[in-house]
Design a protein around this motif. Structure first.
Motif, PDB file in Angstrom:
ATOM      1  N   ILE A   1       0.827  -1.225   0.000  1.00  3.29           N
ATOM      2  CA  ILE A   1       0.000   0.000   0.000  1.00  3.29           C
ATOM      3  C   ILE A   1       0.856   1.267   0.000  1.00  3.29           C
ATOM      4  O   ILE A   1       0.347   2.370  -0.158  1.00  3.29           O
ATOM      5  N   VAL A   2       2.176   1.076   0.168  1.00  2.33           N
ATOM      6  CA  VAL A   2       3.046   2.247   0.089  1.00  2.33           C
ATOM      7  C   VAL A   2       3.088   2.710  -1.361  1.00  2.33           C
ATOM      8  O   VAL A   2       3.235   1.906  -2.281  1.00  2.33           O
ATOM      9  N   ASN A   3       2.967   4.016  -1.524  1.00  2.03           N
ATOM     10  CA  ASN A   3       2.989   4.620  -2.845  1.00  2.03           C
ATOM     11  C   ASN A   3       4.274   4.283  -3.616  1.00  2.03           C
ATOM     12  O   ASN A   3       5.329   4.176  -3.021  1.00  2.03           O
ATOM     13  N   LYS A   4       4.146   4.102  -4.931  1.00  2.00           N
ATOM     14  CA  LYS A   4       5.308   3.673  -5.718  1.00  2.00           C
ATOM     15  C   LYS A   4       6.290   4.817  -5.997  1.00  2.00           C
ATOM     16  O   LYS A   4       7.460   4.593  -6.290  1.00  2.00           O
ATOM     17  N   LYS A   5       5.825   6.029  -5.966  1.00  2.00           N
ATOM     18  CA  LYS A   5       6.673   7.164  -6.312  1.00  2.00           C
ATOM     19  C   LYS A   5       7.770   7.366  -5.244  1.00  2.00           C
ATOM     20  O   LYS A   5       7.477   7.305  -4.049  1.00  2.00           O
ATOM     21  N   PRO A   6       9.015   7.591  -5.650  1.00  2.00           N
ATOM     22  CA  PRO A   6      10.044   7.851  -4.638  1.00  2.00           C
ATOM     23  C   PRO A   6       9.640   9.023  -3.740  1.00  2.00           C
ATOM     24  O   PRO A   6       9.104  10.030  -4.218  1.00  2.00           O
ATOM     25  N   GLY A   7       9.916   8.887  -2.452  1.00  3.26           N
ATOM     26  CA  GLY A   7       9.468   9.873  -1.476  1.00  3.26           C
ATOM     27  C   GLY A   7       9.914  11.293  -1.764  1.00  3.26           C
ATOM     28  O   GLY A   7       9.148  12.255  -1.602  1.00  3.26           O
ATOM     29  N   SER A   8      11.165  11.453  -2.190  1.00  3.71           N
ATOM     30  CA  SER A   8      11.647  12.818  -2.411  1.00  3.71           C
ATOM     31  C   SER A   8      10.959  13.442  -3.617  1.00  3.71           C
ATOM     32  O   SER A   8      10.678  14.646  -3.629  1.00  3.71           O
ATOM     33  N   LEU A   9      10.657  12.616  -4.596  1.00  2.00           N
ATOM     34  CA  LEU A   9       9.942  13.128  -5.764  1.00  2.00           C
ATOM     35  C   LEU A   9       8.506  13.504  -5.389  1.00  2.00           C
ATOM     36  O   LEU A   9       7.989  14.553  -5.794  1.00  2.00           O
ATOM     37  N   ALA A  10       7.871  12.653  -4.593  1.00  2.55           N
ATOM     38  CA  ALA A  10       6.522  12.962  -4.122  1.00  2.55           C
ATOM     39  C   ALA A  10       6.506  14.272  -3.348  1.00  2.55           C
ATOM     40  O   ALA A  10       5.626  15.116  -3.515  1.00  2.55           O
ATOM     41  N   LEU A  11       7.503  14.442  -2.508  1.00  3.60           N
ATOM     42  CA  LEU A  11       7.598  15.672  -1.725  1.00  3.60           C
ATOM     43  C   LEU A  11       7.725  16.888  -2.648  1.00  3.60           C
ATOM     44  O   LEU A  11       7.032  17.904  -2.473  1.00  3.60           O
ATOM     45  N   LEU A  12       8.582  16.772  -3.637  1.00  2.64           N
ATOM     46  CA  LEU A  12       8.766  17.873  -4.589  1.00  2.64           C
ATOM     47  C   LEU A  12       7.449  18.207  -5.290  1.00  2.64           C
ATOM     48  O   LEU A  12       7.046  19.373  -5.385  1.00  2.64           O
ATOM     49  N   GLU A  13       6.725  17.179  -5.735  1.00  2.00           N
ATOM     50  CA  GLU A  13       5.486  17.418  -6.470  1.00  2.00           C
ATOM     51  C   GLU A  13       4.400  18.011  -5.567  1.00  2.00           C
ATOM     52  O   GLU A  13       3.676  18.924  -5.974  1.00  2.00           O
ATOM     53  N   LEU A  14       4.297  17.488  -4.359  1.00  5.79           N
ATOM     54  CA  LEU A  14       3.326  18.044  -3.402  1.00  5.79           C
ATOM     55  C   LEU A  14       3.573  19.536  -3.199  1.00  5.79           C
ATOM     56  O   LEU A  14       2.634  20.342  -3.188  1.00  5.79           O
ATOM     57  N   VAL A  15       4.818  19.897  -3.039  1.00  2.00           N
ATOM     58  CA  VAL A  15       5.157  21.298  -2.782  1.00  2.00           C
ATOM     59  C   VAL A  15       4.897  22.144  -4.024  1.00  2.00           C
ATOM     60  O   VAL A  15       4.377  23.264  -3.930  1.00  2.00           O
ATOM     61  N   GLU A  16       5.232  21.605  -5.192  1.00  2.00           N
ATOM     62  CA  GLU A  16       5.011  22.376  -6.424  1.00  2.00           C
ATOM     63  C   GLU A  16       3.511  22.565  -6.691  1.00  2.00           C
ATOM     64  O   GLU A  16       3.094  23.591  -7.218  1.00  2.00           O
ATOM     65  N   GLN A  17       2.730  21.557  -6.323  1.00  2.00           N
ATOM     66  CA  GLN A  17       1.292  21.639  -6.580  1.00  2.00           C
ATOM     67  C   GLN A  17       0.556  22.459  -5.525  1.00  2.00           C
ATOM     68  O   GLN A  17      -0.606  22.835  -5.709  1.00  2.00           O
ATOM     69  N   ASN A  18       1.216  22.723  -4.407  1.00  2.00           N
ATOM     70  CA  ASN A  18       0.599  23.508  -3.329  1.00  2.00           C
ATOM     71  C   ASN A  18       1.555  24.602  -2.865  1.00  2.00           C
ATOM     72  O   ASN A  18       1.964  24.630  -1.702  1.00  2.00           O
ATOM     73  N   PRO A  19       1.877  25.513  -3.769  1.00  2.88           N
ATOM     74  CA  PRO A  19       2.919  26.489  -3.418  1.00  2.88           C
ATOM     75  C   PRO A  19       2.534  27.327  -2.203  1.00  2.88           C
ATOM     76  O   PRO A  19       1.385  27.783  -2.098  1.00  2.88           O
ATOM     77  N   HIS A  20       3.478  27.489  -1.290  1.00  8.23           N
ATOM     78  CA  HIS A  20       3.313  28.321  -0.087  1.00  8.23           C
ATOM     79  C   HIS A  20       2.212  27.808   0.842  1.00  8.23           C
ATOM     80  O   HIS A  20       1.714  28.553   1.672  1.00  8.23           O
TER      81      HIS A  20
END
Ligand SMILES: [Ca+2]
Ligand SMILES: [Ca+2]
Ligand SMILES: [Ca+2]
Ligand SMILES: [Ca+2]
Lengths: 321, 321, 321, 321
Positions: C110-129
């Motif tokens: 059930i752990v997401n397949k995307k590497p954690g650091s990449l997921a973190l980057l995308e979350l931040v880019e999609q929710n700026p500030h």
């Protein structure tokens, strides 16, 4: 290279940590002294291949064997500058000379009471520009003398150092040679404070001149006292370690002095020592970009065939007759 | 802490790099010597706050001012162990004592000819377990003495060191205190070779006891020779730098010796020195995980009010009368 | 500190290496999320207190226990940046959570397949500030996200870091705190690239707030699911190690966020990390000389009594009634 | 060296920081691609010889010149891993390609939006064991890809690296080669994580094959588009710097791939990178004592005459006819 006015035999102070190869170098120099090729002024001992006490014992044995107890012996540093905790090496056995058995114990009381580095400083001050320094060991004593008096090297005629490396290849660690690695701060201090002609014989040069073991034990052999003794020591040492070739570093450096023509290639560089690396602590650093003034002459290649011929002649061995 | 049988006044050898705060400390100790509270055996100078030559000149001025030319002065190290290239500091001015003007030049020929570190070694060997060592400067001389003889500290009664830090806060760099940073290898050697009771007064402790400038220049003031001279120097120094408070590091360390009760909090630690950090070179390292045996006592807090009261009493100043 | 326009509950991404204290912190935050005090957006796991696989298992257990399997879990770095060879810690037991026994194995699929650091980057880019980053572990994932996109921190709202030290006192080594020491290069990268308000809770602050063991196990106790579970884990952990006090580092850092008034003293500094020291590798370095612009706010003291009271209230424990 | 089953032309991903010698290497490879000798899959740019933006511009110019805009371009790291503050080199001019003048500005919008290291990771994951990686620049992008996924190198077919040194001789510093020195931590990460056949062309090998300037500008010359362009660039570059010989590092590494027979001598070693030295930061470290398993094959000598002949043939130049 500056040549002094005094053209008599070189007056040499030996700094040593014997050491099987130191032993061979010292015996060779004692004969050279007898032949008036050099004059040995003093022998100073330091920790390195063995403890300083063992080193003193070994020097006494050699001098006694050659009836040269007139040469003063000084006990130098018991420790590398920064490294109280680093034990002496046991590469050459527990006693530094392959753990041979002897009939009698050397009497350490004949060792001079003055600390070795102080004796070195005074010798140099009393004989300005007269003494050649032959460094066969970690450079602790030399560094202390230069630390005591910032002008120490102004009064030294010349320095010969067996130590360091010039292509990043070590024998003690991946990147560092034994003498430099054992006391990197001392090597750093010495190289930084040098103010006289200095020749360095580094690790790679010695390794490239390594000599076939069978030649050493089958050809370079006779019943002279020196060679009998050294053959016994080196046989024991070769049994102790799994050595593939005969590489008498310190003896090579004596040959440089007596027969400069063995040097095939050398180059001047500014050199220092890396102290701070994880892998490179103790590595000799060459100023490849040529931003600093040269402070040493590095022997990059020696003529191995010539070395072998010199040794045969020295010991009066004529294999092809 | 070991207390010797000899209960006379402490016999002190001062190692110094004067330095405005060294000057105040030395003048204070000279008075204490007159009062038979201590006996000053020798003053050894090293490079640090100024060149070793300037340091010698400054010591001569102080001794002359107090008519104590009988105290032997030795010139120690001209360089930090590894750092020929590092210049002396000019924090306290070009001459180390705020560049005051004087009528006459000190005669450097009265400085003893023996190298300072050698003199220190001989004094200690000739007076085993008798001498207290007060270190107000980079530890180069002490390290050399301990390098010359591995047993040096066995014969020292006790050591007081102004230097180092205990919470990673520096004054010379972000992480390192001046005396330790000026010669980190010397500090490392000394801490590693210590074999006698040792007290360290570190940077943070001094900084926390810094005294209001107006108190210094308005209250701690009279027309005694010492205070007149020191007020002149410190005024000049405060003009030179943009100083916010009076923090006489070396004077604090003298007070520790004379009035141990100024110490409010101290703790034993094993300490060493970081040599290899990019930011932390020269930082004193405490064994916070308590894996090694303590080698020093660190003074962590001193009573600033008490210090101020002692100073007023010493100089016979009674502000509230 | 900049406060965004969005005044809803903080939206938090947790980076963690559970870890017994991470577990307590996460359970606490899950309740806070239920109370609408915060919103947990994602949990990213890294190596540190245990392997990244164990860390994922532990997070699954916690989320399952709280019926919050809707929160996405990402598997981050399997290794510190430079240190393939460094094993995960076993300080908190082989599984990172005191080696308790469980009825069922968590399902890692059930752990997401995307590497954690990449997921973190995308979350931040999609929710700026918009996102607050809570860092309870070595900073490997954060460093990789910031390496992937040099502008990463421009879009982060704020960062809370449990890690580092401010007075040179370590818990993993003499001079370094565990999270920073486990991946010093990652910590260095993060501190250097920071471009948003950042709060650091360092080792010394936590150690000074350590709580009496008997209070933890005799007073802070009830039969809620969370506290029953944590008491079980912490009892096991205390048996495993010879712990003298309860110091829930990661829980303290959650309290900072929820109850900023527990901070008694803090100060802004420019901080970085020593990478090159022999003793100080991983030490957080404060710009004590104030030459650089501040990049973080360091929490220097927290109110331990207040912390204890908050915990009692949170768990509805009223000992004096 | 492992040879895959797929015997078609090598499928190459180029990582580059153009750079005059990168430009020559890329143009050469584009022709080789046309000749079906290789297939260029993507070009990823990093900071190094110039900024990553300039690097992208330079790659666009080259692809446009050769009508190969179909090859995807990715923008990789804007900074070395740890060194936000280190500027790009200007050794090859402000634009990285000798500051020539052009009629039009490249359109950066055609550069792919995906971060270069992420693109690299995905390409490798989607083409397991199929892609050859040619590294002509600081290894930042490769290190990030390997950091994102610890198994990255399991899926790479082979790696060619222009970088490092094998005898302690640097070109950027005394001891370090430019690509390794620009991002030592990246080089360290890559060498440590390697799990596929890897060939390194180090500094000393290139320097020993440096080619006479007059040969380059008088003999290796014709009116082909490529050679006209490169001659223009290299002439400008030679004017910019005081260069004594033509040493096209990156072009040499392309020749290794296309004509393996130019390698005269090579040896397998375990290599890593010194990160912590004062002089040796960025130096490639060889396991001279042979304690670790080899991870790379080091090209120690290339046949310069052969290289020159290959270049003449390639450009259809027949000087002796
Ligand atoms: Ca030797
Ligand atoms: Ca001082
Ligand atoms: Ca944690
Ligand atoms: Ca390149």
């Amino acid at each position: 290279m500056f040549i002094g006015v005094n053209m008599g035999p070189k007056r040499i102070v030996i700094d040593t940590d014997p050491g099987v190869d130191d032993a061979h170098a010292i015996l060779f120099l004692l004969d050279a002294d007898k032949l008036n090729m050099v004059k040995i002024e003093a022998i100073i001992v330091t920790k390195g291949n063995t403890t300083v006490e063992n080193g003193c014992r070994n020097v006494i044995r050699l001098l006694k064997m050659k009836n040269r107890m007139d040469i003063p012996i000084y006990k130098g540093a018991s420790y590398a500058l920064l490294s109280n905790e680093v034990a002496a090496s046991t590469y050459f056995g527990d006693d530094g000379m392959a753990d041979a058995e002897y009939d009698e114990e050397p009497d350490l009381s004949i060792v001079n009471k003055k600390p070795g580095s102080l004796a070195l400083l005074e010798l140099v001050e009393q004989n300005p520009h007269e003494l050649s320094l032959l460094c066969l060991a970690p450079l602790t004593n030399i560094a202390l003398a230069a630390g005591l008096n910032g002008d120490f090297f102004e009064n030294v005629k010349e320095v010969f150092i067996m130590g360091g490396n010039w292509r990043g290849q070590g024998n003690e660690t991946e990147c560092a040679e034994f003498n430099f690695h054992y006391d990197p701060e001392a090597a750093y201090m010495v190289l930084q404070k040098l103010r006289c002609p200095t020749t360095i014989l580094p690790n790679e040069t010695c390794m490239a001149a390594r000599i076939d073991t069978s030649w050493r034990f089958e050809t370079l052999i006779n019943d002279s006292i020196d060679l009998t003794f050294m053959t016994m020591l080196e046989r024991k040492f070769f049994k102790l370690r799994d050595i593939e070739a005969w590489t008498p570093y310190d003896l090579f450096s004596v040959l440089l002095i007596l027969y400069p023509e063995v040097v095939v290639r050398s180059a001047e560089y500014n050199v220092t020592v890396e102290l701070h690396g994880r892998f490179t602590r103790g590595q000799m650093i060459l100023d490849h970009l040529r931003n600093r003034t040269s402070n040493v002459n590095i022997v990059q290649r020696i003529d191995k065939e010539r070395v072998m011929q010199i040794l045969l002649n020295w010991y009066h061995i004529y294999p092809n007759e």
